[in-house]
Design a protein around this motif. Structure first.
Motif, PDB file in Angstrom:
ATOM      1  N   ALA A 106      10.841   2.511   6.948  1.00  0.00           N
ATOM      2  CA  ALA A 106      10.460   2.726   5.547  1.00  0.00           C
ATOM      3  C   ALA A 106      10.187   1.403   4.841  1.00  0.00           C
ATOM      4  O   ALA A 106       9.209   1.259   4.094  1.00  0.00           O
ATOM      5  CB  ALA A 106      11.544   3.505   4.819  1.00  0.00           C
ATOM      6  N   VAL A 109       6.791  -0.187   5.768  1.00  0.00           N
ATOM      7  CA  VAL A 109       5.668   0.379   5.016  1.00  0.00           C
ATOM      8  C   VAL A 109       5.659  -0.157   3.586  1.00  0.00           C
ATOM      9  O   VAL A 109       4.614  -0.544   3.057  1.00  0.00           O
ATOM     10  CB  VAL A 109       5.735   1.920   5.022  1.00  0.00           C
ATOM     11  CG1 VAL A 109       4.665   2.510   4.099  1.00  0.00           C
ATOM     12  CG2 VAL A 109       5.561   2.456   6.429  1.00  0.00           C
ATOM     13  N   MET A 110       6.835  -0.192   2.965  1.00  0.00           N
ATOM     14  CA  MET A 110       6.932  -0.672   1.583  1.00  0.00           C
ATOM     15  C   MET A 110       6.408  -2.094   1.438  1.00  0.00           C
ATOM     16  O   MET A 110       5.757  -2.440   0.448  1.00  0.00           O
ATOM     17  CB  MET A 110       8.388  -0.599   1.122  1.00  0.00           C
ATOM     18  CG  MET A 110       8.624  -1.027  -0.315  1.00  0.00           C
ATOM     19  SD  MET A 110       8.016   0.170  -1.537  1.00  0.00           S
ATOM     20  CE  MET A 110       9.422   1.296  -1.602  1.00  0.00           C
ATOM     21  N   ILE A 116       3.114  -0.474  -3.875  1.00  0.00           N
ATOM     22  CA  ILE A 116       3.762   0.737  -3.380  1.00  0.00           C
ATOM     23  C   ILE A 116       5.089   0.881  -4.117  1.00  0.00           C
ATOM     24  O   ILE A 116       5.953   0.014  -4.048  1.00  0.00           O
ATOM     25  CB  ILE A 116       4.010   0.664  -1.860  1.00  0.00           C
ATOM     26  CG1 ILE A 116       2.681   0.530  -1.113  1.00  0.00           C
ATOM     27  CG2 ILE A 116       4.766   1.903  -1.381  1.00  0.00           C
ATOM     28  CD1 ILE A 116       2.843   0.277   0.379  1.00  0.00           C
ATOM     29  N   VAL A 119       8.331   5.204  -0.912  1.00  0.00           N
ATOM     30  CA  VAL A 119       7.974   5.549   0.461  1.00  0.00           C
ATOM     31  C   VAL A 119       8.912   6.658   0.933  1.00  0.00           C
ATOM     32  O   VAL A 119      10.126   6.453   1.002  1.00  0.00           O
ATOM     33  CB  VAL A 119       8.095   4.328   1.404  1.00  0.00           C
ATOM     34  CG1 VAL A 119       7.908   4.754   2.849  1.00  0.00           C
ATOM     35  CG2 VAL A 119       7.072   3.258   1.027  1.00  0.00           C
ATOM     36  N   ILE A 159       0.364   6.609   8.392  1.00  0.00           N
ATOM     37  CA  ILE A 159       0.819   6.350   7.029  1.00  0.00           C
ATOM     38  C   ILE A 159      -0.223   6.912   6.073  1.00  0.00           C
ATOM     39  O   ILE A 159      -1.425   6.724   6.271  1.00  0.00           O
ATOM     40  CB  ILE A 159       0.993   4.833   6.796  1.00  0.00           C
ATOM     41  CG1 ILE A 159       2.065   4.275   7.732  1.00  0.00           C
ATOM     42  CG2 ILE A 159       1.343   4.538   5.347  1.00  0.00           C
ATOM     43  CD1 ILE A 159       2.102   2.755   7.777  1.00  0.00           C
ATOM     44  N   GLU A 161      -1.061   8.376   1.726  1.00  0.00           N
ATOM     45  CA  GLU A 161      -0.643   8.586   0.347  1.00  0.00           C
ATOM     46  C   GLU A 161      -0.210  10.034   0.163  1.00  0.00           C
ATOM     47  O   GLU A 161      -0.791  10.946   0.758  1.00  0.00           O
ATOM     48  CB  GLU A 161      -1.786   8.253  -0.616  1.00  0.00           C
ATOM     49  CG  GLU A 161      -2.155   6.789  -0.630  1.00  0.00           C
ATOM     50  CD  GLU A 161      -3.232   6.462  -1.657  1.00  0.00           C
ATOM     51  OE1 GLU A 161      -3.798   7.415  -2.243  1.00  0.00           O
ATOM     52  OE2 GLU A 161      -3.505   5.269  -1.880  1.00  0.00           O
ATOM     53  N   THR A 170      13.935   9.168   0.176  1.00  0.00           N
ATOM     54  CA  THR A 170      12.861   8.280  -0.272  1.00  0.00           C
ATOM     55  C   THR A 170      13.371   6.902  -0.659  1.00  0.00           C
ATOM     56  O   THR A 170      14.409   6.761  -1.316  1.00  0.00           O
ATOM     57  CB  THR A 170      12.115   8.903  -1.462  1.00  0.00           C
ATOM     58  OG1 THR A 170      11.431  10.076  -1.018  1.00  0.00           O
ATOM     59  CG2 THR A 170      11.094   7.949  -2.045  1.00  0.00           C
ATOM     60  N   LEU A 208       3.751   6.696  -0.763  1.00  0.00           N
ATOM     61  CA  LEU A 208       3.299   6.857   0.619  1.00  0.00           C
ATOM     62  C   LEU A 208       4.328   7.574   1.490  1.00  0.00           C
ATOM     63  O   LEU A 208       5.515   7.619   1.165  1.00  0.00           O
ATOM     64  CB  LEU A 208       3.012   5.495   1.242  1.00  0.00           C
ATOM     65  CG  LEU A 208       1.602   4.908   1.099  1.00  0.00           C
ATOM     66  CD1 LEU A 208       1.228   4.703  -0.354  1.00  0.00           C
ATOM     67  CD2 LEU A 208       1.493   3.592   1.860  1.00  0.00           C
ATOM     68  N   ALA A 210       6.052   7.382   5.215  1.00  0.00           N
ATOM     69  CA  ALA A 210       6.297   6.529   6.386  1.00  0.00           C
ATOM     70  C   ALA A 210       6.648   7.444   7.557  1.00  0.00           C
ATOM     71  O   ALA A 210       7.811   7.834   7.720  1.00  0.00           O
ATOM     72  CB  ALA A 210       7.436   5.554   6.109  1.00  0.00           C
TER      73      ALA A 210
END
Length: 348
Positions: A106, A109-110, A116, A119, A159, A161, A170, A208, A210
């Motif tokens: 996570a 991705v962040m 962002i 996630v 990945i 949105e 989250t 988003l 992940a």
């Protein structure tokens, strides 16, 4: 770079869930110096607090004096994250089990983009781990919200949105929360994550999924009558506070039609008393004072047009646990047709 994460677990009578949840967290691969786990207990009466104190002494336990509800309880943790300079805060339900690398995936991705704001992990059903609980949640233009991908087979995903993230699993950027605000305490429970996800998009942040961050959820669709009051009331609060006035005017005919249908259906479903409580709430001047005050704050922080936001919304309610013939053959076709027409008119 500050990668410190606070894992926040709101707990209420969780002795049936906490052993599995906390045992899975004990095995995570994220660097130990970069995360802390905090549990906020809502006056449990089942020995949860004693279990945590006796078995998980490294976990910080905060005990609320009263049952604050899901939103305010999580906010206790989020305020702790802000006050202690955490970069990220991960909201995790007590009835979950995590994969060892869920947090690491996570955060990866962040860190791809400072814009962002949230996630969500891929949320799978614990009882049937090959099926999805949520891969990002959906918003109907009348404020109904439901889990995206529910009961579909789990597959390899990219990945992507999403419209809004599940409050069950989250990761939030603390800096973004400072700007757009935390969960709305007035919601108590249900739709508080819908509202926050919407406000993150309004504030110019991205939300988003992940997919490599995996959490399993011991999910059960509650049949409690009490939930219908909060679900109905809060879906109205979400749209009243976040839409522009012109959009509210456009959706008003559909909202009135749906409201009439929901009123009559509530008698068949057995929750008409809860429906009347919703009407009573919106008949109070005090309620409108709160709505107007919150709405003003949200609109002042807005960075994005409704036109961009509503492109993510759906005209159909597609959630298998609430499917019925009236919804499938009457409500969804009519409401979706109306939405396909009016959303083309929204340029603001």
């Amino acid at each position: 770079m500050n990668k410190k994460v606070l894992i926040i677990i709101p707990s209420y009578n969780g002795t049936g869930f906490l052993p599995d949840c906390l045992s899975s967290l004990a095995k995570i691969t994220y660097p130990k110096d970069d995360y802390e786990i905090i549990i906020i207990d809502d006056v449990s009466t089942d020995g949860s607090r004693e279990y945590i104190r006796n078995n998980w002494r490294d976990i910080k336990l905060i005990i609320n004096e009263t049952n604050l509800g899901f939103a305010a309880t999580n906010n206790v943790g989020l305020h702790y994250a802000i006050d202690n300079n955490y970069a990220y805060a991960y909201l995790l339900n007590q009835d979950t089990v995590v994969k060892p690398d869920f947090l690491q995936q996570a955060v990866l991705v962040m860190e791809n983009d400072k814009q962002i704001g949230a996630v969500q992990s891929k949320l799978l059903l614990y009882q049937d781990q090959g099926k999805i609980n949520s891969v990002g949640n959906e918003i109907h233009y009348l404020g109904f919200a439901f889990a995206g991908g529910y009961l579909l087979p789990d597959t390899k995903m990219a990945i992507k949105e999403i419209t809004y993230p599940s409050g069950a699993c989250t990761l939030f950027r603390v800096g973004a929360l400072k700007e757009v605000g935390l969960l709305n305490n007035d919601f108590f429970m249900y739709h508080e994550d819908t509202d926050l996800g919407w406000r993150l998009w309004l504030g110019g942040y991205k939300v988003l999924l992940a997919p490599e961050s995996v959490v399993y959820h011991k999910y059960e669709f509650s049949r409690s009558i009490k939930k219908f009051y909060y679900m109905e009331r809060n879906r109205y609060l979400v749209i009243l506070q976040n839409y522009k006035i012109a959009t509210l005017i456009l959706i008003l005919p559909a909202a009135c039609l749906m409201d009439i249908a929901m009123f009559f259906y509530s008698f068949l479903a057995g929750w008409w008393r809860e429906e009347l409580k919703v009407y009573n709430y919106f008949c109070r001047p005090k309620s409108w004072t709160k709505i107007i005050k919150t709405r003003k704050l949200v609109q002042q922080k807005r960075q994005v047009l409704d036109k961009e936001i509503i492109a993510r919304f759906t005209g159909k309610i597609e959630f298998q646990d609430i499917q019925n013939p009236l919804l499938k053959y009457i409500a969804n076709p009519v409401l979706n047709l109306y939405w396909q027409i009016i959303k083309k008119l929204i340029w603001w």
